[in-house]
Design a protein around this motif. Structure first.
Motif, short mmCIF file in Angstrom:
data_model
loop_
_atom_site.label_atom_id
_atom_site.label_comp_id
_atom_site.label_asym_id
_atom_site.label_seq_id
_atom_site.Cartn_x
_atom_site.Cartn_y
_atom_site.Cartn_z
N LEU A 1 0.83 -1.20 0.00
CA LEU A 1 0.00 0.00 0.00
C LEU A 1 0.86 1.26 0.00
CD1 LEU A 1 -2.77 1.42 0.30
CD2 LEU A 1 -2.53 1.12 2.77
N MET A 2 1.90 1.27 0.83
CA MET A 2 2.77 2.43 0.91
C MET A 2 3.56 2.62 -0.39
SD MET A 2 2.12 3.86 3.80
CE MET A 2 0.44 3.34 3.37
N ALA A 3 3.95 1.52 -1.04
CA ALA A 3 4.66 1.63 -2.31
C ALA A 3 3.79 2.34 -3.34
CB ALA A 3 5.08 0.25 -2.82
N GLY A 4 2.52 1.99 -3.36
CA GLY A 4 1.59 2.68 -4.26
C GLY A 4 1.44 4.14 -3.90
N ASP A 5 1.37 4.43 -2.60
CA ASP A 5 1.25 5.83 -2.16
C ASP A 5 2.52 6.62 -2.44
OD1 ASP A 5 -1.32 5.46 -1.36
OD2 ASP A 5 -0.96 5.72 0.79
N ASP A 6 3.67 5.96 -2.43
CA ASP A 6 4.91 6.65 -2.77
C ASP A 6 4.87 7.16 -4.21
OD1 ASP A 6 5.95 6.29 -0.26
OD2 ASP A 6 7.36 4.71 -0.82
N ILE A 7 4.28 6.37 -5.10
CA ILE A 7 4.13 6.80 -6.49
C ILE A 7 3.19 8.00 -6.56
CG2 ILE A 7 3.28 6.12 -8.77
CD1 ILE A 7 4.14 3.28 -8.13
N LYS A 8 2.10 7.92 -5.80
CA LYS A 8 1.14 9.03 -5.76
C LYS A 8 1.80 10.30 -5.22
CE LYS A 8 -2.39 8.59 -2.97
NZ LYS A 8 -3.71 8.17 -2.44
N ALA A 9 2.63 10.15 -4.19
CA ALA A 9 3.32 11.31 -3.61
C ALA A 9 4.28 11.93 -4.62
CB ALA A 9 4.07 10.89 -2.35
N ALA A 10 4.99 11.08 -5.36
CA ALA A 10 5.94 11.58 -6.35
C ALA A 10 5.22 12.38 -7.42
CB ALA A 10 6.71 10.42 -6.97
N LYS A 11 4.07 11.90 -7.85
CA LYS A 11 3.29 12.62 -8.85
C LYS A 11 2.77 13.95 -8.29
CE LYS A 11 1.79 8.53 -11.45
NZ LYS A 11 0.63 7.68 -11.85
N PHE A 12 2.34 13.91 -7.03
CA PHE A 12 1.80 15.12 -6.41
C PHE A 12 2.86 16.21 -6.32
CE2 PHE A 12 1.08 17.82 -2.69
CZ PHE A 12 -0.20 18.27 -2.93
N TRP A 13 4.07 15.82 -5.91
CA TRP A 13 5.14 16.80 -5.72
C TRP A 13 5.91 17.08 -7.00
CZ3 TRP A 13 4.89 19.85 -1.79
CH2 TRP A 13 4.30 19.41 -0.61
N GLY A 14 5.63 16.32 -8.04
CA GLY A 14 6.20 16.63 -9.33
C GLY A 14 7.59 16.12 -9.57
N PHE A 15 7.90 14.93 -9.06
CA PHE A 15 9.18 14.32 -9.39
C PHE A 15 8.98 12.83 -9.59
CE2 PHE A 15 8.92 14.65 -4.76
CZ PHE A 15 9.17 13.35 -4.35
N ASP A 16 9.88 12.24 -10.38
CA ASP A 16 9.79 10.81 -10.68
C ASP A 16 10.21 10.01 -9.46
OD1 ASP A 16 8.96 11.28 -13.26
OD2 ASP A 16 11.02 11.37 -14.03
N ASP A 17 9.66 8.81 -9.38
CA ASP A 17 10.00 7.93 -8.26
C ASP A 17 10.24 6.53 -8.77
OD1 ASP A 17 10.35 7.67 -5.45
OD2 ASP A 17 8.52 6.49 -5.38
N ASP A 18 11.21 5.86 -8.15
CA ASP A 18 11.48 4.46 -8.46
C ASP A 18 10.85 3.64 -7.36
OD1 ASP A 18 12.40 2.10 -9.41
OD2 ASP A 18 14.50 2.43 -8.89
N PRO A 19 9.66 3.08 -7.59
CA PRO A 19 8.94 2.41 -6.52
C PRO A 19 9.72 1.26 -5.91
CG PRO A 19 8.00 1.82 -8.63
CD PRO A 19 8.98 2.92 -8.90
N CYS A 20 9.58 1.16 -4.61
CA CYS A 20 10.30 0.11 -3.89
C CYS A 20 9.45 -0.30 -2.70
CB CYS A 20 11.64 0.67 -3.42
SG CYS A 20 12.74 -0.54 -2.68
N HIS A 21 9.31 -1.57 -2.43
CA HIS A 21 8.59 -1.98 -1.23
C HIS A 21 9.34 -3.08 -0.53
CE1 HIS A 21 6.87 -5.48 -3.46
NE2 HIS A 21 6.74 -5.99 -2.26
N VAL A 22 8.97 -3.27 0.69
CA VAL A 22 9.67 -4.22 1.54
C VAL A 22 8.82 -5.45 1.74
CG1 VAL A 22 10.64 -4.59 3.84
CG2 VAL A 22 10.94 -2.40 2.69
N ALA A 23 9.39 -6.61 1.52
CA ALA A 23 8.71 -7.86 1.78
C ALA A 23 9.65 -8.74 2.59
CB ALA A 23 8.31 -8.56 0.48
#
Length: 287
Positions: free
Chosen positions: A252-274
Motif C-alpha cells: 500500500l505504501m509503495a503505491g502511495d509513494d508513487i502518488k506522492a511523487a506525482k503530487f510533488w512533481g518528481f519521478d520515483d522508483d517504486p520500492c517496497h519491503v517484503a
C-alpha cells in the motif's frame, strides 16, 4: 497540529477578515516557486494563521521556518523502504477506516516499539504524517490518532529528548493537523511520562488529547461519537479486529509513494519491503 507553548487561541471572527489575512500573508511571503508554492495553498496559510492567532507577522515567520525545514529535511522525499524496518511491528500505521467526519486515522501502538533510534522513529512518524496528509479527502485538513497502550512501559517509551524533538517538529511544521488524539487505557505510570510531555504542549493541544478507558461509560460514548463501532478495533472498544500485515501495508505504501511523487512533481522508483528485503518492481495499485 501542535502550537508553541504559551500561545493563546482566539479566532478572528468573520470569513471575510480571514480571507483578507490569507491574502496579506501570501503577499508578505513574496514570490514562491517549486515545492514551496505547491505547499503554500490557501488552506495551508489558514492553518499557520490559526496557529498564530491570525497574526500575519508571526504566521509568516512560522511558515518560513517550515519551508526552510522542508527544504532541508525533505519529508516529501522519504520513501517507505527507508523507514519500513521501523514499521515492522505496526507501531504506527494508517487505519483502513476514517472517523465520522471522514478524517484519516493513524493507529499508534507504543508498546510495539522495536528500535531505539531517535532519528529512525522521527523519520518514520514524519513519513506516516505525510502519508496521512496525502490521503486527506478534499476540504479536510486534519487527522485523528488512536493510541493503544497495551504493552507500554517506561522502558519501551522513547527518550524524553526524542519525544521533545518529535513535538518540536509537529508543533512547528504541522500546525492544526491534529483533530483529536485518543489515549486508550494508559497505565497509571504513564501519568509521570505525560506530565513531562505535557510541559511542551500548549493548552489548546492538551485539550485535543482524550484519555479513554475500557468499561467506562463516558469513554464508550466518546468513542462512538467519533467512530463507527463496526470499524473501530476491539482494542479501542469497537467490534472490528485489528490486523497489521506488514507485507500488505508495504505494498500500500509503495503505491502511495508513487502518488506522492506525482503530487510533488518528481519521478520515483517504486520500492517496497517484503519480509525485510528491498524489492524494486512494478508497484501495485493502492487498495
Amino acid at each position: 497540529m501542535f502550537q508553541r507553548k504559551n500561545s493563546q487561541n482566539h479566532n478572528e471572527s468573520g470569513p471575510l477578515l480571514q480571507d483578507a489575512k490569507v491574502k496579506e500573508l501570501r503577499i508578505a511571503l513574496g514570490p514562491l516557486a517549486g515545492r514551496s508554492l505547491k505547499y503554500c495553498t490557501d488552506a495551508c496559510l489558514r492553518r499557520y494563521l490559526e496557529a498564530r492567532n491570525w497574526n500575519v507577522g508571526k504566521a509568516k515567520k512560522m511558515l518560513e521556518e517550515t519551508l526552510k525545514w522542508r527544504a532541508t529535511y525533505k519529508p516529501e522525499e522519504i520513501r517507505w523502504h527507508e523507514v519500513a524496518h521501523e514499521g515492522e511491528t505496526g507501531k504506527v500505521f494508517r487505519a483502513n477506516f476514517h472517523d465520522h467526519l471522514g478524517r484519516p486515522v493513524l493507529i499508534m501502538r507504543p508498546g510495539k516499539q522495536n528500535t531505539r533510534s531517535g532519528e529512525g522513529n522521527i523519520r518514520h512518524l514524519v513519513y506516516m504524517l505525510e502519508n496521512a496528509i496525502l490521503n486527506l479527502v478534499e476540504g479536510q485538513e486534519q487527522m485523528s490518532w488512536l493510541i493503544d497502550f497495551t504493552g507500554w512501559s517506561l522502558s519501551t517509551s522513547p527518550p524524553i529528548k526524542t519525544t521533545r524533538d518529535i513535538i518540536n517538529i509537529l508543533q512547528n511544521h504541522y500546525p492544526e493537523r491534529l483533530a483529536t488524539a485518543f489515549l486508550y487505557n494508559p497505565p497509571r505510570i504513564f501519568e509521570t511520562f505525560w506530565k513531562a510531555v505535557k510541559y511542551f504542549l500548549d493548552q489548546k493541544t492538551s485539550q485535543k488529547v482524550k484519555f479513554v478507558y475500557p468499561n467506562d461509560k463516558d469513554s464508550g460514548e466518546l468513542m462512538r461519537s467519533y467512530f463507527d463501532v463496526e470499524n473501530l478495533p476491539s482494542e479501542f472498544g469497537g467490534n472490528a479486529t485489528l490486523k497489521y500485515d506488514h507485507v500488505e501495508f508495504s505494498r500500500l505504501m509503495a503505491g502511495d509513494d508513487i502518488k506522492a511523487a506525482k503530487f510533488w512533481g518528481f519521478d520515483d522508483d517504486p520500492c517496497h519491503v517484503a519480509n525485510g528485503h528491498h524489492l524494486r518492481e512494478e508497484a501495485p495499485e493502492p487498495v
